[in-house]
Design a protein around this motif. Structure first.
Motif, PDB file in Angstrom:
ATOM      1  N   PRO A  55       3.518  25.123 -41.045  1.00  0.00           N
ATOM      2  CA  PRO A  55       3.140  25.676 -42.353  1.00  0.00           C
ATOM      3  C   PRO A  55       3.085  27.192 -42.331  1.00  0.00           C
ATOM      4  CG  PRO A  55       1.238  24.702 -41.263  1.00  0.00           C
ATOM      5  CD  PRO A  55       2.435  24.335 -40.433  1.00  0.00           C
ATOM      6  N   LYS A  56       3.253  27.775 -43.505  1.00  0.00           N
ATOM      7  CA  LYS A  56       3.190  29.229 -43.670  1.00  0.00           C
ATOM      8  C   LYS A  56       2.249  29.510 -44.836  1.00  0.00           C
ATOM      9  CE  LYS A  56       6.416  33.147 -43.754  1.00  0.00           C
ATOM     10  NZ  LYS A  56       7.847  33.505 -43.913  1.00  0.00           N
ATOM     11  N   PRO A  57       0.949  29.585 -44.578  1.00  0.00           N
ATOM     12  CA  PRO A  57      -0.035  29.718 -45.657  1.00  0.00           C
ATOM     13  C   PRO A  57       0.229  30.927 -46.555  1.00  0.00           C
ATOM     14  CG  PRO A  57      -1.114  29.234 -43.564  1.00  0.00           C
ATOM     15  CD  PRO A  57       0.321  29.527 -43.256  1.00  0.00           C
ATOM     16  N   PHE A  58       0.284  30.669 -47.855  1.00  0.00           N
ATOM     17  CA  PHE A  58       0.479  31.718 -48.867  1.00  0.00           C
ATOM     18  C   PHE A  58       1.767  32.517 -48.633  1.00  0.00           C
ATOM     19  CE2 PHE A  58      -4.145  31.196 -48.179  1.00  0.00           C
ATOM     20  CZ  PHE A  58      -4.477  30.644 -49.398  1.00  0.00           C
ATOM     21  N   GLY A  59       2.721  31.939 -47.881  1.00  0.00           N
ATOM     22  CA  GLY A  59       3.962  32.649 -47.598  1.00  0.00           C
ATOM     23  C   GLY A  59       3.788  33.850 -46.705  1.00  0.00           C
ATOM     24  N   SER A  60       2.678  33.905 -45.952  1.00  0.00           N
ATOM     25  CA  SER A  60       2.334  35.082 -45.145  1.00  0.00           C
ATOM     26  C   SER A  60       2.819  34.932 -43.708  1.00  0.00           C
ATOM     27  CB  SER A  60       0.812  35.286 -45.158  1.00  0.00           C
ATOM     28  OG  SER A  60       0.421  36.232 -44.174  1.00  0.00           O
ATOM     29  N   ASN A  61       3.627  35.890 -43.239  1.00  0.00           N
ATOM     30  CA  ASN A  61       4.045  35.896 -41.841  1.00  0.00           C
ATOM     31  C   ASN A  61       2.846  36.081 -40.919  1.00  0.00           C
ATOM     32  OD1 ASN A  61       6.857  35.618 -42.294  1.00  0.00           O
ATOM     33  ND2 ASN A  61       7.034  37.795 -42.741  1.00  0.00           N
ATOM     34  N   PHE A  62       1.884  36.881 -41.362  1.00  0.00           N
ATOM     35  CA  PHE A  62       0.693  37.147 -40.557  1.00  0.00           C
ATOM     36  C   PHE A  62      -0.096  35.868 -40.303  1.00  0.00           C
ATOM     37  CE2 PHE A  62      -3.866  38.329 -40.363  1.00  0.00           C
ATOM     38  CZ  PHE A  62      -3.839  39.104 -39.212  1.00  0.00           C
ATOM     39  N   LEU A  63      -0.257  35.053 -41.336  1.00  0.00           N
ATOM     40  CA  LEU A  63      -1.000  33.803 -41.188  1.00  0.00           C
ATOM     41  C   LEU A  63      -0.164  32.720 -40.509  1.00  0.00           C
ATOM     42  CD1 LEU A  63      -2.783  33.640 -44.672  1.00  0.00           C
ATOM     43  CD2 LEU A  63      -3.759  34.372 -42.475  1.00  0.00           C
ATOM     44  N   GLY A  64       1.151  32.782 -40.697  1.00  0.00           N
ATOM     45  CA  GLY A  64       2.010  31.761 -40.120  1.00  0.00           C
ATOM     46  C   GLY A  64       2.331  31.974 -38.652  1.00  0.00           C
ATOM     47  N   PHE A  65       2.312  33.223 -38.198  1.00  0.00           N
ATOM     48  CA  PHE A  65       2.699  33.544 -36.819  1.00  0.00           C
ATOM     49  C   PHE A  65       1.879  32.779 -35.776  1.00  0.00           C
ATOM     50  CE2 PHE A  65       2.399  36.142 -32.970  1.00  0.00           C
ATOM     51  CZ  PHE A  65       3.745  36.368 -32.677  1.00  0.00           C
ATOM     52  N   PRO A  66       0.541  32.771 -35.851  1.00  0.00           N
ATOM     53  CA  PRO A  66      -0.231  32.030 -34.846  1.00  0.00           C
ATOM     54  C   PRO A  66       0.038  30.526 -34.888  1.00  0.00           C
ATOM     55  CG  PRO A  66      -1.644  33.559 -36.053  1.00  0.00           C
ATOM     56  CD  PRO A  66      -0.352  33.475 -36.794  1.00  0.00           C
ATOM     57  N   LEU A  67       0.385  30.004 -36.058  1.00  0.00           N
ATOM     58  CA  LEU A  67       0.658  28.574 -36.180  1.00  0.00           C
ATOM     59  C   LEU A  67       1.965  28.199 -35.482  1.00  0.00           C
ATOM     60  CD1 LEU A  67      -0.415  27.993 -39.900  1.00  0.00           C
ATOM     61  CD2 LEU A  67      -1.778  27.759 -37.812  1.00  0.00           C
ATOM     62  N   VAL A  68       2.953  29.106 -35.515  1.00  0.00           N
ATOM     63  CA  VAL A  68       4.195  28.867 -34.787  1.00  0.00           C
ATOM     64  C   VAL A  68       3.912  28.792 -33.290  1.00  0.00           C
ATOM     65  CG1 VAL A  68       6.427  29.874 -34.133  1.00  0.00           C
ATOM     66  CG2 VAL A  68       5.702  29.919 -36.524  1.00  0.00           C
ATOM     67  N   ALA A  69       3.094  29.723 -32.807  1.00  0.00           N
ATOM     68  CA  ALA A  69       2.761  29.745 -31.380  1.00  0.00           C
ATOM     69  C   ALA A  69       2.038  28.478 -30.948  1.00  0.00           C
ATOM     70  CB  ALA A  69       1.909  30.972 -31.072  1.00  0.00           C
ATOM     71  N   SER A  70       1.041  28.053 -31.706  1.00  0.00           N
ATOM     72  CA  SER A  70       0.264  26.871 -31.321  1.00  0.00           C
ATOM     73  C   SER A  70       1.096  25.601 -31.411  1.00  0.00           C
ATOM     74  CB  SER A  70      -0.993  26.759 -32.185  1.00  0.00           C
ATOM     75  OG  SER A  70      -0.666  26.625 -33.556  1.00  0.00           O
ATOM     76  N   LYS A  71       1.951  25.513 -32.453  1.00  0.00           N
ATOM     77  CA  LYS A  71       2.812  24.334 -32.597  1.00  0.00           C
ATOM     78  C   LYS A  71       3.826  24.266 -31.448  1.00  0.00           C
ATOM     79  CE  LYS A  71       4.501  20.941 -35.326  1.00  0.00           C
ATOM     80  NZ  LYS A  71       3.736  19.865 -35.963  1.00  0.00           N
ATOM     81  N   GLY A  72       4.418  25.396 -31.133  1.00  0.00           N
ATOM     82  CA  GLY A  72       5.379  25.434 -30.043  1.00  0.00           C
ATOM     83  C   GLY A  72       4.751  25.021 -28.722  1.00  0.00           C
ATOM     84  N   LEU A  73       3.520  25.479 -28.470  1.00  0.00           N
ATOM     85  CA  LEU A  73       2.827  25.130 -27.238  1.00  0.00           C
ATOM     86  C   LEU A  73       2.513  23.637 -27.186  1.00  0.00           C
ATOM     87  CD1 LEU A  73       1.592  26.179 -24.624  1.00  0.00           C
ATOM     88  CD2 LEU A  73      -0.519  26.671 -25.880  1.00  0.00           C
TER      89      LEU A  73
END
Length: 349
Positions: A55-73
């Motif tokens: 997910p990318k909350p509110f279309g924000s790269n700042f909010l989505g970036f940590p989610l990419v890292a955690s999902k990838g891990l």
């Protein structure tokens, strides 16, 4: 498994990731997992490709970036016993196999906006990306750099053995980015409503208009100077979107440049627009590579770009006279444009 923000066929980093994913998807011995916010629909439907959407909350790269890292891990841990090999982008995920460095945050401090809220957001963004880059990038077993410049930056800012870094230049689709015939160029210009005089020339800028890294502000000041000179007959196409697009449109009207600058916003037909131009100006203050410049060269369009950009390592012969110096100014851009305009035939790419 590939971990990045988007797998889509436009942009620089995104297009490179998309192309790699497409190539891997055709291998019969490869099961491909993509961890991202967005994957091109055609790519996601290929058998053997699994899309782990983030997910990318509110279309924000700042909010989505940590989610990419955690999902990838999480996905890599879940697949640890299946022989998975992980390629991450820069420091966007704690992957230990390989990292593809498209952009080094340590090498460029962003120019912050005057607005306090926008300034704080910009600084927080940079701090987050830089923290993750410092933490995770040096731990990768193998690093792919998109230029010798990027490799040198990695060695300058991080403790990484040189033999762990491989330079792999970007490629591009030669069926899309190729020289156009005169009638094709004329048709595109007509569709854009440019109504150029026979001897007039067309410049193009391709880049985001949010923030100042791509340097449109420098090009704008150069263009304003040139437009006040007697006999200046060029038009400028600006291809790109961003939060500053309306600002620049309004300013061009105030400065009397609305008839010489056309703002096209985001476009998916960049190859047509670049191919219809006579010269590209890429005024980025920091550019680890610069795929748009390479695409222009493949269209037979000469380029004006900084000599410190990664792509400048591949610029040939006479075109090197048009390279901008480090810490270039609007005056430097204006002088290179004037030099090119004074002898167009000599600078054909």
């Amino acid at each position: 498994m590939l971990v990045t923000g988007d797998f889509v066929p436009f942009g620089g980093m995104d297009a490179a990731n998309w192309a790699l994913a497409r190539w891997l998807s055709r291998r019969e011995d490869c099961e491909l997992h993509l961890v991202a916010h967005r994957v091109d629909e055609e790519l996601s439907r290929i058998p053997g490709v699994t899309f782990h959407q983030v997910p990318k909350p509110f279309g924000s790269n700042f909010l989505g970036f940590p989610l990419v890292a955690s999902k990838g891990l999480r996905v890599s841990r879940r697949m640890a016993g299946q022989g998975v090999r992980t390629l991450v982008n820069g420091g966007n995920c704690p992957g230990r196999d390989a990292s593809w460095v498209h952009y080094l945050h340590a090498a460029h401090a962003p120019i912050t906006p005057a607005n306090p809220i926008a300034r704080a957001y910009c600084l927080l963004n940079h701090a987050l990306y830089l923290r993750c880059e410092r933490r995770w990038l040096p731990k990768s077993k193998l690093l792919f750099a998109n230029s010798q410049r990027t490799k040198a930056d990695i060695l300058s800012y991080y403790q990484v053995e040189p033999d762990r870094i491989q330079v792999v230049y970007y490629g591009n689709d030669a069926t899309r980015f190729r020289p156009l015939e005169a009638d094709q160029r004329a048709k595109i210009r007509s569709e854009l409503g440019l109504n150029l005089e026979p001897d007039s020339k067309l410049a193009v800028f391709v880049g985001a208009l949010g923030g100042r890294r791509k340097g449109f502000d420098l090009l704008y000041d150069a263009w304003l100077d040139l437009s006040q000179r007697a006999g200046w007959d060029m038009r400028l196409l600006v291809v790109g979107a961003g939060r500053d697009l309306d600002h620049w449109r309004e300013r061009s009207i105030r400065d009397g440049l609305a008839t010489t600058i056309s703002f096209l916003g985001f476009r998916r037909d960049v190859e047509r627009l670049v191919g219809a131009a006579d010269v590209m100006v890429h005024a980025a203050r920091y550019e680890a590579y610069g795929l748009a410049v390479q695409e222009a060269l493949c269209c037979g369009v000469p380029v004006i770009v900084c000599e410190e950009s990664g792509v400048s390592e591949r610029i040939p012969g006479t075109l090197r006279e048009l390279l901008l110096p480090p810490s270039f100014t609007p005056q430097d851009i204006a002088s290179r444009l004037a030099l090119w305009r004074s002898d167009v035939d000599r600078f054909r790419s």
